[in-house]
Design an enzyme around this catalytic site. Structure first.
Site, PDB file in Angstrom:
ATOM      1  NE  ARG A  79      10.359  14.721  -6.207  1.00 57.78           N
ATOM      2  CZ  ARG A  79       9.175  14.475  -6.448  1.00 57.78           C
ATOM      3  NH1 ARG A  79       8.111  14.484  -5.114  1.00 57.78           N
ATOM      4  NH2 ARG A  79       8.524  14.356  -7.504  1.00 57.78           N
ATOM      5  CG  HIS A 104       8.522   7.113  -4.665  1.00 59.61           C
ATOM      6  ND1 HIS A 104       8.263   7.520  -3.376  1.00 59.61           N
ATOM      7  CD2 HIS A 104       7.497   7.664  -5.479  1.00 59.61           C
ATOM      8  CE1 HIS A 104       7.139   8.448  -3.503  1.00 59.61           C
ATOM      9  NE2 HIS A 104       6.862   8.273  -4.585  1.00 59.61           N
ATOM     10  CG  HIS A 175       2.441   5.830  -4.431  1.00 60.42           C
ATOM     11  ND1 HIS A 175       1.494   6.515  -5.192  1.00 60.42           N
ATOM     12  CD2 HIS A 175       3.531   6.726  -4.343  1.00 60.42           C
ATOM     13  CE1 HIS A 175       2.218   7.670  -5.671  1.00 60.42           C
ATOM     14  NE2 HIS A 175       3.465   7.931  -5.233  1.00 60.42           N
ATOM     15  CD  GLU A 294       2.461   9.109  -2.022  1.00 65.08           C
ATOM     16  OE1 GLU A 294       3.582   8.854  -1.973  1.00 65.08           O
ATOM     17  OE2 GLU A 294       2.128  10.167  -2.713  1.00 65.08           O
TER      18      GLU A 294
END
Length: 329
Positions: A79, A104, A175, A294
């Site tokens: 974010r 993203h 992801h 991630e």
């Protein structure tokens, strides 16, 4: 290594699937979104199953874009607060797709584009695309490559490179949701997690870092020793090793029942541990059925001078590598 037609987008664009196979591991990568569709590995009995959550057909990804199943995420993973950042005195307004924030890469990030593909040696595929200046609000023309390759032991390396013609920010990740008992086998929350991180970046209610670091000691976020994941985790871990030129081992995920273990090594300074608590009811997977690891720069770094910089300037090369190793115990 081989390539085959996987499907066609509504506008007629073809999507291909590349199959990489080496060291007893088979990984399938899509040109749509750079998606890791499957990663087939044996358990302690030799039984092979895919440990990456995904769909058998392209329509599954088109119909369920929100979870980012297996996707290559960018221009900026995670974010950015308020959907904006200031660089060299210029404020850039980004696409807001997560309430007031950008997530993203925006509404049509790298995960929703078809990438060009070419072989990378005998056991790899190189994906590439050019993100034009202003795409989703990001400045600069960004030329990106992502190379997926298997080594002799079956470890999957994803190596990213990018160059720009104007100052910008870049943060790329993969992801994939992992379930080492096999995709679709049920909850992965009993998997044991280990992360070499003594701190996290705590967030507000919208998932934006507060700007401070918080020690994990004596909290539910402490995975310095392996223990079951449990639910309710979606946090950035500040890896003890920091930014490195070469991948350094930072995390491991293991399934006691099957014996499969996933190791993670990276050049990145952070790792987002996400236990998929927000899977929607219309998915073929339930909350907790996969665990994402991630590797990344920290969320909202462009607005946090105290975080490792995600700025890329003309003449520089963004380079990031993450290695996913598979073994059995």
């Amino acid at each position: 290594m081989r390539s085959e037609l996987f499907g066609t987008l509504p506008d007629g664009t073809s999507v291909h699937r590349w199959t990489l196979e080496r060291g007893g591991v088979r990984v399938r990568v899509l040109t749509y979104g750079g998606i890791v569709q499957s990663a087939q590995v044996p358990d302690r009995s030799g039984l092979v199953a895919s440990v990456a959550l995904g769909f058998e057909e392209l329509d599954g990804y088109l119909g369920h874009p929100g979870p980012y199943f297996g996707a290559l995420v960018g221009r900026y993973a995670n974010r950015i607060a308020g959907g904006a950042f200031t660089l060299d005195g210029h404020t850039h307004r980004l696409a807001r797709n997560d309430g007031p924030n950008s997530l993203h890469g925006g509404g049509r990030g790298f995960d929703k584009h078809v990438w060009e593909a070419e072989p990378a040696g005998d056991h790899g595929v190189r994906l590439s695309r050019v993100s034009p200046d202003g795409e989703e609000g990001y400045p600069g023309r960004l030329a990106v490559t992502a190379t997926y390759a298997l080594d002799a032991a079956g470890a999957l390396t994803i190596a990213y490179e990018a160059t720009t013609d104007a100052p910008t920010v870049v943060n790329l990740t993969n992801h994939t949701y992992w379930n080492l008992a096999g995709a679709g086998s049920g909850s992965a929350l009993g998997h044991e997690v280990r992360i070499a991180a003594s701190r996290i970046t705590p967030t507000d209610g919208a998932g934006i870092p507060t700007g401070v670091y918080e020690d994990v000691a004596a909290t539910r976020f402490d995975f310095r020793s392996a223990r079951p994941a449990g639910p309710g985790l979606d946090h950035n871990y500040v890896l003890d090793k920091g930014v490195t030129a070469r991948p350094v081992p930072v995390a491991a995920l293991s399934d006691p029942a099957s014996g499969r273990t996933l190791s993670v090594a990276t050049t990145e300074p952070g790792l987002q541990l996400y236990t998929a608590d927000h899977f929607a009811a219309d998915l073929p997977f339930a909350p907790g059925d996969g665990i994402a690891l991630e590797t990344q720069h920290f969320p909202d770094s462009p607005n946090r001078p105290g975080f490792p910089s995600a700025t890329l300037r003309p003449g520089e090369v963004y380079a990031s590598q993450t290695v996913y190793g598979f073994s059995v115990r």
